[in-house]
Design a protein around this motif. Structure first.
Motif, PDB file in Angstrom:
ATOM      1  N   PHE A 242      -2.785   3.789  -2.928  1.00  0.00           N
ATOM      2  CA  PHE A 242      -2.116   4.016  -1.648  1.00  0.00           C
ATOM      3  C   PHE A 242      -2.891   5.020  -0.802  1.00  0.00           C
ATOM      4  O   PHE A 242      -3.067   4.834   0.397  1.00  0.00           O
ATOM      5  N   GLU A 243      -3.341   6.099  -1.420  1.00  0.00           N
ATOM      6  CA  GLU A 243      -4.131   7.113  -0.717  1.00  0.00           C
ATOM      7  C   GLU A 243      -5.300   7.523  -1.601  1.00  0.00           C
ATOM      8  O   GLU A 243      -5.114   7.818  -2.784  1.00  0.00           O
ATOM      9  N   GLU A 244      -6.480   7.552  -1.041  1.00  0.00           N
ATOM     10  CA  GLU A 244      -7.641   8.038  -1.785  1.00  0.00           C
ATOM     11  C   GLU A 244      -7.661   9.557  -1.839  1.00  0.00           C
ATOM     12  O   GLU A 244      -8.095  10.145  -2.831  1.00  0.00           O
ATOM     13  N   LYS A 245      -7.175  10.200  -0.774  1.00  0.00           N
ATOM     14  CA  LYS A 245      -7.228  11.664  -0.705  1.00  0.00           C
ATOM     15  C   LYS A 245      -5.957  12.207  -0.062  1.00  0.00           C
ATOM     16  O   LYS A 245      -5.872  12.343   1.155  1.00  0.00           O
ATOM     17  N   LEU A 246      -4.983  12.511  -0.894  1.00  0.00           N
ATOM     18  CA  LEU A 246      -3.738  13.106  -0.410  1.00  0.00           C
ATOM     19  C   LEU A 246      -3.801  14.615  -0.601  1.00  0.00           C
ATOM     20  O   LEU A 246      -4.128  15.101  -1.686  1.00  0.00           O
ATOM     21  N   GLU A 247      -3.486  15.350   0.447  1.00  0.00           N
ATOM     22  CA  GLU A 247      -3.448  16.803   0.336  1.00  0.00           C
ATOM     23  C   GLU A 247      -2.382  17.211  -0.678  1.00  0.00           C
ATOM     24  O   GLU A 247      -1.301  16.614  -0.750  1.00  0.00           O
ATOM     25  N   LEU A 248      -2.680  18.237  -1.454  1.00  0.00           N
ATOM     26  CA  LEU A 248      -1.806  18.629  -2.557  1.00  0.00           C
ATOM     27  C   LEU A 248      -0.385  18.941  -2.105  1.00  0.00           C
ATOM     28  O   LEU A 248       0.584  18.634  -2.802  1.00  0.00           O
ATOM     29  N   GLN A 249      -0.248  19.556  -0.939  1.00  0.00           N
ATOM     30  CA  GLN A 249       1.073  19.991  -0.485  1.00  0.00           C
ATOM     31  C   GLN A 249       1.921  18.855   0.086  1.00  0.00           C
ATOM     32  O   GLN A 249       3.050  19.085   0.524  1.00  0.00           O
ATOM     33  N   GLU A 250       1.399  17.614   0.054  1.00  0.00           N
ATOM     34  CA  GLU A 250       2.143  16.502   0.648  1.00  0.00           C
ATOM     35  C   GLU A 250       2.841  15.620  -0.384  1.00  0.00           C
ATOM     36  O   GLU A 250       3.376  14.564  -0.049  1.00  0.00           O
ATOM     37  N   ILE A 251       2.868  16.046  -1.633  1.00  0.00           N
ATOM     38  CA  ILE A 251       3.433  15.190  -2.677  1.00  0.00           C
ATOM     39  C   ILE A 251       4.909  14.870  -2.444  1.00  0.00           C
ATOM     40  O   ILE A 251       5.352  13.749  -2.692  1.00  0.00           O
ATOM     41  N   LEU A 252       5.686  15.836  -1.957  1.00  0.00           N
ATOM     42  CA  LEU A 252       7.120  15.590  -1.780  1.00  0.00           C
ATOM     43  C   LEU A 252       7.400  14.603  -0.655  1.00  0.00           C
ATOM     44  O   LEU A 252       8.381  13.857  -0.707  1.00  0.00           O
ATOM     45  N   TYR A 253       6.537  14.595   0.365  1.00  0.00           N
ATOM     46  CA  TYR A 253       6.692  13.598   1.427  1.00  0.00           C
ATOM     47  C   TYR A 253       6.574  12.187   0.854  1.00  0.00           C
ATOM     48  O   TYR A 253       7.334  11.282   1.210  1.00  0.00           O
ATOM     49  N   VAL A 254       5.597  12.014  -0.029  1.00  0.00           N
ATOM     50  CA  VAL A 254       5.369  10.688  -0.615  1.00  0.00           C
ATOM     51  C   VAL A 254       6.527  10.302  -1.532  1.00  0.00           C
ATOM     52  O   VAL A 254       7.014   9.163  -1.501  1.00  0.00           O
ATOM     53  N   ILE A 255       6.977  11.248  -2.347  1.00  0.00           N
ATOM     54  CA  ILE A 255       8.098  10.965  -3.256  1.00  0.00           C
ATOM     55  C   ILE A 255       9.343  10.569  -2.469  1.00  0.00           C
ATOM     56  O   ILE A 255       9.993   9.559  -2.760  1.00  0.00           O
ATOM     57  N   GLN A 256       9.683  11.358  -1.453  1.00  0.00           N
ATOM     58  CA  GLN A 256      10.880  11.070  -0.665  1.00  0.00           C
ATOM     59  C   GLN A 256      10.719   9.781   0.138  1.00  0.00           C
ATOM     60  O   GLN A 256      11.650   8.973   0.239  1.00  0.00           O
ATOM     61  N   GLY A 257       9.529   9.556   0.683  1.00  0.00           N
ATOM     62  CA  GLY A 257       9.295   8.339   1.455  1.00  0.00           C
ATOM     63  C   GLY A 257       9.426   7.091   0.608  1.00  0.00           C
ATOM     64  O   GLY A 257      10.051   6.101   1.017  1.00  0.00           O
ATOM     65  N   LEU A 258       8.858   7.121  -0.606  1.00  0.00           N
ATOM     66  CA  LEU A 258       8.943   5.954  -1.478  1.00  0.00           C
ATOM     67  C   LEU A 258      10.371   5.754  -1.977  1.00  0.00           C
ATOM     68  O   LEU A 258      10.831   4.614  -2.125  1.00  0.00           O
ATOM     69  N   LYS A 259      11.079   6.840  -2.223  1.00  0.00           N
ATOM     70  CA  LYS A 259      12.496   6.745  -2.606  1.00  0.00           C
ATOM     71  C   LYS A 259      13.276   5.966  -1.553  1.00  0.00           C
ATOM     72  O   LYS A 259      14.040   5.038  -1.857  1.00  0.00           O
ATOM     73  N   GLU A 260      13.093   6.331  -0.296  1.00  0.00           N
ATOM     74  CA  GLU A 260      13.851   5.695   0.786  1.00  0.00           C
ATOM     75  C   GLU A 260      13.441   4.239   0.981  1.00  0.00           C
ATOM     76  O   GLU A 260      14.288   3.369   1.216  1.00  0.00           O
ATOM     77  N   LEU A 261      12.147   3.968   0.866  1.00  0.00           N
ATOM     78  CA  LEU A 261      11.688   2.581   0.972  1.00  0.00           C
ATOM     79  C   LEU A 261      12.286   1.746  -0.159  1.00  0.00           C
ATOM     80  O   LEU A 261      12.740   0.616   0.056  1.00  0.00           O
ATOM     81  N   PHE A 262      12.294   2.300  -1.365  1.00  0.00           N
ATOM     82  CA  PHE A 262      12.843   1.605  -2.532  1.00  0.00           C
ATOM     83  C   PHE A 262      14.326   1.301  -2.319  1.00  0.00           C
ATOM     84  O   PHE A 262      14.809   0.202  -2.624  1.00  0.00           O
ATOM     85  N   GLU A 263      15.057   2.262  -1.785  1.00  0.00           N
ATOM     86  CA  GLU A 263      16.483   2.056  -1.533  1.00  0.00           C
ATOM     87  C   GLU A 263      16.722   0.968  -0.491  1.00  0.00           C
ATOM     88  O   GLU A 263      17.678   0.190  -0.595  1.00  0.00           O
ATOM     89  N   ASP A 264      15.855   0.890   0.497  1.00  0.00           N
ATOM     90  CA  ASP A 264      16.047  -0.074   1.585  1.00  0.00           C
ATOM     91  C   ASP A 264      15.530  -1.474   1.255  1.00  0.00           C
ATOM     92  O   ASP A 264      16.095  -2.468   1.708  1.00  0.00           O
ATOM     93  N   TYR A 265      14.456  -1.563   0.474  1.00  0.00           N
ATOM     94  CA  TYR A 265      13.812  -2.856   0.240  1.00  0.00           C
ATOM     95  C   TYR A 265      13.925  -3.359  -1.202  1.00  0.00           C
ATOM     96  O   TYR A 265      13.496  -4.472  -1.498  1.00  0.00           O
ATOM     97  N   GLY A 266      14.501  -2.554  -2.083  1.00  0.00           N
ATOM     98  CA  GLY A 266      14.662  -3.001  -3.463  1.00  0.00           C
ATOM     99  C   GLY A 266      15.669  -4.133  -3.569  1.00  0.00           C
ATOM    100  O   GLY A 266      16.569  -4.274  -2.737  1.00  0.00           O
ATOM    101  N   ASP A 267      15.530  -4.946  -4.602  1.00  0.00           N
ATOM    102  CA  ASP A 267      16.398  -6.107  -4.807  1.00  0.00           C
ATOM    103  C   ASP A 267      17.612  -5.695  -5.650  1.00  0.00           C
ATOM    104  O   ASP A 267      17.497  -5.436  -6.845  1.00  0.00           O
TER     105      ASP A 267
END
Length: 539
Positions: A242-267
């Motif tokens: 998904f990302e080749e170079k994610l800044e260390l301090q951005e991990i929670l953005y990715v976790i929360q973003g994927l959580k919300e996507l999963f909730e909206d698009y999961g089966d």
């Protein structure tokens, strides 16, 4: 669905915290989070309804799973899974787990393939007693199973391994804290797994999980390579980058973003196609990545505080040790060592765990890290301490090929297991107890799963076995499907190639002949070579 997005300025460091002087970090006390406390009370009330015949057990199974409890194959017995954040196990937690188990008369403990610890053989009533006792000791089970964010995995030697790119443990722990603070906001169609790897060896399976963060460094700049949409089991898939170079301090953005996507698009209708990898499959890789970027941007716009990262230090004075032992690990800190203990199948009796606790308590500033292979390391040992621990764990820690064998609990314990993987592991051990060490060393690690769920991660093993039933000459037989040359690492994961089925009773002999053939250079781990060499034994 309710809107769980109003999570303003979440800071993993602002929950009830304590200062752990030995770890040098502020750690959220998950047991003091209100949602966690309330979940134990809710569990108690619902289970009592079952015990009082006011409710049927089958109707509360989703609740049990979400609280880390599963019914075992033997009627009336249950397994309870304790979350050990990132596999970092404090000695006092281990003492509590042991004492509680001893008090209720637990049959045995199990070190899992996701860095948790399980109680086996509890009654339903005892699961209440154990949960309440664990909570008082700072330990939780919420999210241990079911459609929940599971325990976050982390490279067990992160921070002490000479192969480390950098120590990812603080980032894994900060993510655990973040997840637990918002644990009640998760409304997922299936489980959600996250992992952190500190080196290209990927000892936490980041490249084949829902969300994986792999440590990277370039020109002195540290960052994460991010993998998403991987997973084992039915329809296994390596993660996509998904990302080749994610800044260390951005991990929670990715976790929360994927959580919300999963909730909206999961089966939510078809459980068999509800994991994140099916969303990737449905949308296509590029569309999925674009969609996830959109979700992350929305999270950033709302605002989440950066994770509070507390580095873990190793300041203990070392002392060199001049012995060779396959269970001994030299740390990158001078004069410090780790000792690996791999009990058979990951199982420990009450007496064995008690001995381990006493050993750990007798060592200054010892650190215990659970692995993804059903074992654990005792770290931060000077030479004298390491030598003592090696001697005291000699009967607990398997060596040679058995130290590299991982087997799920299988059909004898697990309700969905199709084959007795634990029994097969025992047969292999019995045969290889008589095989010379110089032959055993030629076999790669062996991973055995009792069904397609791949709890042993057999699908990315060099030698993987998956159990099932097969009709042979009008008789139902237990067979294991052999797959070979699976791998994981910085470049990504590779699923093993399926070779064919072997009868369960033929596998120990097959492995011995394979080891001998590899040693002599007469056999290679290639599908056609194996089928030719072993003929009808591989169906």
């Amino acid at each position: 669905m309710a809107d769980y997005r109003n999570l303003q300025k979440i800071s993993v460091g602002k929950i009830s915290c304590r200062k752990d002087d030995k770890m040098g970090a502020k750690i959220v006390k998950h047991s003091e989070i209100e949602a966690v406390i309330q979940s134990v009370q809710n569990y108690k009330e619902k289970v009592k309804e079952v015990l009082n015949k006011k409710e049927e057990l089958k109707n509360i199974k989703p609740l049990l799973g979400g609280m880390g409890v599963y019914e075992q194959r033997e009627k009336g017995t249950f397994m309870l899974r304790v979350r050990i954040p990132a596999g970092v196990c404090e000695v006092k937690w281990l003492r509590s787990i042991y004492e509680i188990g001893k008090e209720v008369g637990v049959r045995r403990f199990h070190l899992t393939s996701r860095q948790d610890i399980q109680y086996h053989g509890l009654t339903l009533a005892q699961t209440i007693e154990v949960k309440e006792a664990l909570l008082k000791e700072g330990l939780v089970t919420k999210g241990g199973g079911g459609n929940s964010p599971r325990n976050i995995a982390c490279s067990p030697l992160s921070g002490v391994d000479s192969k480390d790119i950098f120590d990812v443990t603080p980032y894994a722990l900060a993510s655990c804290d973040f997840i637990m603070k918002i644990i009640d906001s998760f409304h997922l169609p299936r489980k959600f797994k996250i992992a952190f790897a500190s080196s290209k060896e990927d000892t936490s399976n980041t490249t084949v999980t829902d969300l994986g963060f792999m440590a990277m460094e370039e020109d002195g700049h540290k960052y994460f390579k991010v993998f998403v949409g991987g997973g084992l089991g039915r329809n296994p898939k390596p993660g996509i980058v998904f990302e080749e170079k994610l800044e260390l301090q951005e991990i929670l953005y990715v976790i929360q973003g994927l959580k919300e996507l999963f909730e909206d698009y999961g089966d939510y209708e078809n459980r068999n196609k509800a994991r994140i990898r099916y969303i990737v499959e449905r949308l296509g890789e590029e569309a999925f990545k674009a969609k996830l970027h959109d979700y992350i941007d929305k999270v950033k716009a709302r605002g989440i505080n950066e994770p509070i990262i507390n580095e873990i230090t190793y300041n203990k004075k070392g002392a060199h040790l001049s012995i060779n032992n396959e269970r001994l690990v030299s740390q990158k800190q001078e004069g410090l060592y780790g000792v690996y203990v791999h009990p058979f199948g990951g199982y420990l009796s009450v007496e064995e765990l008690g001995r381990i606790v006493e050993m750990a308590e007798a060592v200054e500033d010892v650190k215990i890290r659970l692995t993804m292979d059903q074992g654990f390391y005792m770290l931060n040992l000077n030479g004298e301490e390491a030598e003592r621990i090696l001697a005291k764990t000699e009967t607990l820690g398997l060596t040679d090929i058995m130290s590299k064998l991982v087997a799920c609990t299988g059909a004898n314990t697990c309700q969905i297991g199709l084959a007795a993987s634990e029994e097969l592991a025992g047969s292999i051990k019995k045969r290889f107890d008589k095989v010379p060490k110089e032959v055993q060393v030629w076999l790669p690690a062996i991973h055995i799963s009792g069904c397609q769920s791949s709890c042993s991660a057999h699908q990315i093993a060099v030698l993987g076995f998956c159990g099932s039933k097969k009709r042979i000459n009008d008789e139902i037989k237990t067979v294991f499907t052999l797959s070979i040359n699976g791998s994981k690492g910085q470049a990504g994961a590779k699923l093993g190639e399926v070779v064919g089925d072997l009868l369960m009773e033929d596998i120990p002999e097959f492995l011995e002949k394979l080891a001998i053939g590899l040693k002599k250079g007469e056999i290679e781990l290639e599908k056609e070579v194996l089928k030719k060499q072993f003929g009808p034994k591989i169906m």
